[in-house]
Design a protein around this motif. Structure first.
Motif, mmCIF file in Angstrom:
data_model
loop_
_atom_site.group_PDB
_atom_site.id
_atom_site.type_symbol
_atom_site.label_atom_id
_atom_site.label_comp_id
_atom_site.label_asym_id
_atom_site.label_seq_id
_atom_site.Cartn_x
_atom_site.Cartn_y
_atom_site.Cartn_z
ATOM 1 N N ARG A 30 33.223 42.900 40.915
ATOM 2 C CA ARG A 30 34.094 43.301 42.020
ATOM 3 C C ARG A 30 34.904 42.129 42.557
ATOM 4 O O ARG A 30 36.091 42.267 42.832
ATOM 5 C CB ARG A 30 33.277 43.929 43.144
ATOM 6 N N LYS A 31 34.271 40.985 42.712
ATOM 7 C CA LYS A 31 34.964 39.801 43.230
ATOM 8 C C LYS A 31 36.076 39.364 42.277
ATOM 9 O O LYS A 31 37.209 39.126 42.694
ATOM 10 C CB LYS A 31 33.957 38.661 43.451
ATOM 11 N N LEU A 32 35.752 39.272 40.986
ATOM 12 C CA LEU A 32 36.735 38.769 40.024
ATOM 13 C C LEU A 32 37.875 39.762 39.787
ATOM 14 O O LEU A 32 39.027 39.356 39.632
ATOM 15 C CB LEU A 32 36.055 38.379 38.716
ATOM 16 N N ILE A 33 37.576 41.058 39.779
ATOM 17 C CA ILE A 33 38.647 42.046 39.644
ATOM 18 C C ILE A 33 39.520 42.038 40.890
ATOM 19 O O ILE A 33 40.752 42.086 40.793
ATOM 20 C CB ILE A 33 38.088 43.458 39.349
ATOM 21 N N ALA A 34 38.921 41.955 42.059
ATOM 22 C CA ALA A 34 39.701 41.924 43.301
ATOM 23 C C ALA A 34 40.633 40.714 43.340
ATOM 24 O O ALA A 34 41.748 40.797 43.840
ATOM 25 C CB ALA A 34 38.772 41.916 44.513
ATOM 26 N N ASP A 82 35.324 49.648 34.962
ATOM 27 C CA ASP A 82 36.177 48.534 35.399
ATOM 28 C C ASP A 82 37.641 48.947 35.434
ATOM 29 O O ASP A 82 38.373 48.584 36.361
ATOM 30 C CB ASP A 82 36.007 47.322 34.482
ATOM 31 N N ALA A 83 38.092 49.688 34.430
ATOM 32 C CA ALA A 83 39.485 50.145 34.404
ATOM 33 C C ALA A 83 39.772 51.046 35.607
ATOM 34 O O ALA A 83 40.805 50.899 36.269
ATOM 35 C CB ALA A 83 39.785 50.875 33.098
ATOM 36 N N GLY A 84 38.859 51.956 35.901
ATOM 37 C CA GLY A 84 39.038 52.843 37.048
ATOM 38 C C GLY A 84 39.021 52.086 38.362
ATOM 39 O O GLY A 84 39.820 52.369 39.271
ATOM 40 N N TYR A 85 38.128 51.124 38.470
ATOM 41 C CA TYR A 85 38.040 50.314 39.688
ATOM 42 C C TYR A 85 39.324 49.513 39.887
ATOM 43 O O TYR A 85 39.887 49.480 40.988
ATOM 44 C CB TYR A 85 36.822 49.387 39.608
ATOM 45 N N LEU A 134 42.190 49.864 42.901
ATOM 46 C CA LEU A 134 42.636 48.735 43.721
ATOM 47 C C LEU A 134 44.132 48.467 43.577
ATOM 48 O O LEU A 134 44.666 47.580 44.241
ATOM 49 C CB LEU A 134 41.861 47.463 43.354
ATOM 50 N N GLY A 135 44.791 49.211 42.697
ATOM 51 C CA GLY A 135 46.218 48.993 42.472
ATOM 52 C C GLY A 135 46.512 47.781 41.610
ATOM 53 O O GLY A 135 47.614 47.232 41.659
ATOM 54 N N LYS A 136 45.545 47.333 40.828
ATOM 55 C CA LYS A 136 45.738 46.171 39.957
ATOM 56 C C LYS A 136 46.571 46.554 38.740
ATOM 57 O O LYS A 136 46.494 47.671 38.239
ATOM 58 C CB LYS A 136 44.380 45.621 39.477
ATOM 59 N N SER A 137 47.367 45.617 38.267
ATOM 60 C CA SER A 137 48.078 45.827 37.012
ATOM 61 C C SER A 137 47.062 45.812 35.889
ATOM 62 O O SER A 137 46.225 44.911 35.808
ATOM 63 C CB SER A 137 49.115 44.721 36.805
ATOM 64 N N LEU A 138 47.142 46.803 35.025
ATOM 65 C CA LEU A 138 46.116 47.033 34.012
ATOM 66 C C LEU A 138 46.751 47.042 32.625
ATOM 67 O O LEU A 138 47.755 47.712 32.394
ATOM 68 C CB LEU A 138 45.446 48.378 34.303
ATOM 69 N N ILE A 139 46.143 46.263 31.723
ATOM 70 C CA ILE A 139 46.496 46.294 30.304
ATOM 71 C C ILE A 139 45.263 46.800 29.567
ATOM 72 O O ILE A 139 44.167 46.269 29.763
ATOM 73 C CB ILE A 139 46.879 44.902 29.767
ATOM 74 N N VAL A 140 45.431 47.818 28.741
ATOM 75 C CA VAL A 140 44.328 48.371 27.964
ATOM 76 C C VAL A 140 44.575 48.064 26.504
ATOM 77 O O VAL A 140 45.693 48.215 26.007
ATOM 78 C CB VAL A 140 44.204 49.898 28.191
ATOM 79 N N GLN A 141 43.518 47.617 25.826
ATOM 80 C CA GLN A 141 43.620 47.294 24.405
ATOM 81 C C GLN A 141 42.579 48.086 23.637
ATOM 82 O O GLN A 141 41.396 48.075 23.998
ATOM 83 C CB GLN A 141 43.411 45.799 24.185
#
Length: 148
Positions: free
Chosen positions: A72-76, A97-100, A104-111
């Motif tokens: 949670r800390k590192l994703i935030a 993690d992707a859902g979290y 949080l509105g984080k930019s997400l790259i999925v591979q």
């Protein structure tokens, strides 16, 4: 521009090292973070820190909560979250993690491999980019860091 990038996902291949090497070779100002990838240490941290449990549920419960503190800390703190899904094992933690990150509105790259497109369609829909290789992740980070 310095970026913090959290690398989530499967731990059975060297994709994290490939991204780290690509970032270094490209001279990008990117700080890479991620979960504890030592499987045994991650599974046993609850028992090691808080005391042994007799039942698998409580052992896993304690370890999951301690690992979640880190995650949670590192994703935030991350600017971008990269989530890799491999073709072996079910990566429920990566999907979480992707859902979290999305929540949080984080930019997400999925591979992931194209064979996983259908089962990951909802995760892909939340991503800003979906790619197949670590090199493509590095190229996206290079593009973000371009001056013009």
């Amino acid at each position: 521009m310095k970026l913090s990038v959290y690398l989530s996902g499967e731990i059975h291949t060297d994709w994290r090292e490939a991204i780290a090497n690509g970032v270094q070779q490209a001279g990008l100002e990117v700080e890479l973070t991620g979960p504890n990838t030592n499987h045994a240490a991650s599974d046993d941290c609850g028992d090691e820190i808080l005391g042994a449990e007799d039942t698998p549920f409580w052992k896993d419960h304690k370890a999951a909560k301690i690992n979640a503190l880190r995650t949670r800390k590192l994703i935030a703190d991350a600017d971008i979250v990269v989530v890799r899904f491999g073709d072996k094992y079910k990566q429920w933690n990566a999907a979480f993690d992707a859902g979290y990150a999305a929540a949080l509105g984080k930019s997400l790259i999925v591979q992931h491999d194209p064979s996983l497109t259908h089962p990951l369609k909802e995760v892909d829909a939340a991503a800003m980019a979906t790619c197949e290789t670590p090199q493509q992740v590095v190229e996206i980070l290079q593009y973000i860091n371009r001056d013009q």
